[in-house]
Write an enzyme that holds these catalytic residues in place. Structure first.
Site, mmCIF file in Angstrom:
data_model
loop_
_atom_site.group_PDB
_atom_site.id
_atom_site.type_symbol
_atom_site.label_atom_id
_atom_site.label_comp_id
_atom_site.label_asym_id
_atom_site.label_seq_id
_atom_site.Cartn_x
_atom_site.Cartn_y
_atom_site.Cartn_z
ATOM 1 N N HIS A 24 25.979 50.415 52.401
ATOM 2 C CA HIS A 24 24.599 50.258 51.933
ATOM 3 C C HIS A 24 23.713 51.378 52.465
ATOM 4 O O HIS A 24 22.836 51.873 51.767
ATOM 5 C CB HIS A 24 24.029 48.896 52.372
ATOM 6 C CG HIS A 24 24.777 47.742 51.776
ATOM 7 N ND1 HIS A 24 24.916 46.527 52.399
ATOM 8 C CD2 HIS A 24 25.457 47.633 50.611
ATOM 9 C CE1 HIS A 24 25.636 45.725 51.635
ATOM 10 N NE2 HIS A 24 25.984 46.372 50.555
ATOM 11 N N ASP A 121 16.828 47.393 48.828
ATOM 12 C CA ASP A 121 18.014 47.212 47.996
ATOM 13 C C ASP A 121 18.075 45.752 47.547
ATOM 14 O O ASP A 121 17.157 44.963 47.812
ATOM 15 C CB ASP A 121 19.282 47.705 48.691
ATOM 16 C CG ASP A 121 19.605 46.920 49.957
ATOM 17 O OD1 ASP A 121 19.056 45.818 50.144
ATOM 18 O OD2 ASP A 121 20.425 47.421 50.759
HETATM 19 N N1 UDP Z 1 33.613 56.073 54.238
HETATM 20 C C1 UDP Z 1 33.981 57.131 55.047
HETATM 21 N N2 UDP Z 1 35.153 57.034 55.730
HETATM 22 C C2 UDP Z 1 35.981 55.954 55.666
HETATM 23 C C3 UDP Z 1 35.604 54.881 54.839
HETATM 24 C C4 UDP Z 1 34.416 54.978 54.125
HETATM 25 O O1 UDP Z 1 33.264 58.131 55.138
HETATM 26 O O2 UDP Z 1 37.020 55.957 56.321
HETATM 27 C C5 UDP Z 1 32.341 56.161 53.492
HETATM 28 C C6 UDP Z 1 32.610 56.540 52.059
HETATM 29 O O3 UDP Z 1 32.610 57.950 51.927
HETATM 30 C C7 UDP Z 1 31.457 55.866 51.337
HETATM 31 C C8 UDP Z 1 31.158 54.645 52.174
HETATM 32 O O4 UDP Z 1 31.725 54.886 53.442
HETATM 33 O O5 UDP Z 1 30.327 56.718 51.305
HETATM 34 C C9 UDP Z 1 31.763 53.372 51.605
HETATM 35 O O6 UDP Z 1 30.987 52.918 50.552
HETATM 36 P P1 UDP Z 1 31.604 52.164 49.300
HETATM 37 O O7 UDP Z 1 30.476 51.811 48.402
HETATM 38 O O8 UDP Z 1 32.675 52.970 48.696
HETATM 39 O O9 UDP Z 1 32.290 50.890 49.874
HETATM 40 P P2 UDP Z 1 31.830 49.737 50.890
HETATM 41 O O10 UDP Z 1 32.102 50.275 52.230
HETATM 42 O O11 UDP Z 1 30.374 49.455 50.646
HETATM 43 O O12 UDP Z 1 32.729 48.607 50.535
#
Ligand code: UDP
Length: 489
Positions: A24, A121
């Site tokens: 988020h 949000d």
């Molecule tokens: N992310 C990262 N490294 C990781 C896992 C996730 O940098 O090992 C970042 C990814 O690049 C993205 C965010 O965390 O920007 C994850 O957002 P997403 O909406 O894909 O999934 P959520 O974590 O909300 O389920």
């Protein structure tokens, strides 16, 4: 209003409220950066965090230059006495946001320059009442796509009969002018439609309609049908008068990263588009059995890979959501015997967290096995990387359907990974399809086309750039009106 006519006016100050979870916070920060750098606004980001000492959170916040973006970390609230520890992530976030409202009010009233606008949000819609108290404009930022937004805004129109048919008889949920939601893709909230939790969601949906505008992390050419349906007052649009601003893709920008250097060094040695990146977002986890099948499927495919590995968690697909910084596993003994030795020449395992934006932007990466969080999907698209859709929770199943069936940039397993273990042969087949097989050519091609369309939308003069300019203009006009009023005009 043109920028030249606004030169004498105080620069608008925008406050943005980010709900817990890096997934988020990341798009909120990206939006904030764009408002500052492209649209000359002043921005303060107010962060609600479940654990302010989380390693990834503090690294992320430290990477922001606070000279140009002000960050306020609101004190953590303790919800343990209010929420069942087994409640879903969404419920925990809703409660944290509610409990943080007094802290937000104090933070805003303590600001030296009173903000002109508040951007929240979907979890923060209750905070729009605070914007009203302080006579600010209020906007909702949907860090997801327009299809998800369509469901959220249309929710008050679903009657109990339609919901019962959807939940119990698995009929699709129809939304005027948009692709219906199949039951297999449904949101976790719909089966709860006769509970108070659903009423909270309904309330958020109604509040959203009263915003001065709704920002969606999509772009005109990605979802023309859904955006048209919202603007058409005979279709979805009859539900809200708030203008919609498609401002995407807002995706995490590549940082000159100090962490993860060895990963990028490894990638530098691999051939172009030869590596599959495997990651389940900031919180996704797999069962022990699924980890074994995934490992063996990767091995069978004989493709290079980087896999962000987390210890298995049974029956909780979002098991690491609030604690990605901690690797409690003792080594990686949940992997199949001999897997590490057999794959050491082609694979790299990264515990818990990897520099995803940098990895996906690397020329050696040619595929992404993703849980379909919207940030991840966008990061893949802007780098022209085809996907294997592996949805786990939240709106990820809708995203997976959109990526595979509508946009044609991903493949997916026959059955939902959240329902049934996906077996090694199917994994091998999907990996080979997006990486090397002839059958994957159209997918690889389509994602490159979308990459160009995304660039066009974001560049100066593109549809998303212009959308965000309109929002900035609304803020400038509002400040001007306030200043004229203050001078007794
Ligand atoms: N992310 C990262 N490294 C990781 C896992 C996730 O940098 O090992 C970042 C990814 O690049 C993205 C965010 O965390 O920007 C994850 O957002 P997403 O909406 O894909 O999934 P959520 O974590 O909300 O389920």
């Amino acid at each position: 209003m043109s920028k030249s006519s606004t030169m004498q006016i105080t620069k608008p100050h925008v406050a943005m409220l980010a709900s817990p979870g890096l997934g988020h916070l990341i798009p909120v920060l990206e939006l904030a950066k764009r408002l500052v750098t492209h649209h000359n606004l002043q921005v303060t980001v107010l962060v609600v965090a479940s654990d302010a000492s989380d390693e990834q959170l503090s690294q992320l916040l430290h990477s922001i230059n606070q000279d140009f973006l002000n960050i306020v970390l609101l004190p953590s609230v303790d919800i343990s006495a209010i929420v069942d520890p087994d409640a879903s992530i969404s419920i925990k976030i809703v409660v944290m946001m509610h409990e943080s409202l007094p802290l937000l009010r104090s933070a805003i009233s303590a600001m030296a320059i009173r903000p002109t606008a508040l951007i929240v949000d979907l979890f923060g819609t209750e905070a729009m009442a605070i914007a009203d108290e302080f006579e600010m404009l209020k906007f909702v930022f949907i860090a997801s796509n327009a299809w998800f937004f369509a469901v959220a805004i249309y929710t008050p129109e679903f009657d109990n009969k339609a919901l019962a048919e959807h939940v119990y008889q698995h009929q699709p949920l129809k939304i005027p002018g948009c692709t219906p939601i199949k039951f297999k893709d449904t949101l976790e909230i719909f089966p709860l439609f006769e509970t108070p939790i659903y009423d909270g969601y309904l309330n958020a949906s109604r509040l959203m309609s009263s915003a001065n505008g709704i920002l969606v992390n999509t772009w005109e050419d990605l979802e023309p049908k859904t955006l048209r349906a919202y603007r058409d007052s005979n279709l979805l649009g009859r539900n809200s008068k708030a203008p919609v601003y498609p401002i995407g893709p807002l995706a995490r920008s590549v940082q000159p990263s100090t962490s993860g250097k060895e990963i990028l060094d490894w990638l530098n040695k691999q051939p172009r588009e030869s590596v599959l990146y495997v990651s389940f977002g900031s919180g996704g986890t797999l069962s022990a059995k699924q980890i074994v099948e995934l490992a063996l499927g990767l091995e069978l495919s004989q493709q290079r890979f980087i896999w962000v590995v987390r210890p298995p968690v049974e029956n909780d697909v979002s098991g690491s959501y609030f604690s990605v910084g901690i690797d409690s596993s003792d080594g990686q003994d949940f992997l199949p015997d001999g897997f590490l030795a057999r794959t050491q020449k082609i694979g790299l395992l990264v515990p818990m967290w990897a520099p995803q934006a940098e990895i996906l932007a690397h020329q050696s990466v040619g595929g992404f096995l993703t849980h379909c969080g919207w940030n991840s999907a966008l990061e893949s698209i802007i780098n022209g990387v085809p996907m294997i859709a592996w949805p786990l929770y939240a709106e990820q199943k809708m995203n997976a359907t959109m990526l595979t069936e509508e946009l044609g940039v991903a493949v997916r397993s026959k059955e939902m990974p959240s329902e049934r273990v996906v077996e090694r042969d199917e994994i091998e087949m999907m990996v080979r399809k997006i990486m090397v097989d002839k059958e994957g050519y159209a997918i690889r091609n389509k994602v490159k086309e979308l990459q160009l369309s995304a660039e066009k939308a974001s560049n100066k003069g593109g549809s998303s750039f212009n959308s965000l300019s309109r929002l900035a203009d609304d803020c400038w006009s509002f400040v001007q009106t306030l200043e004229v009023k203050a001078k007794g005009g």
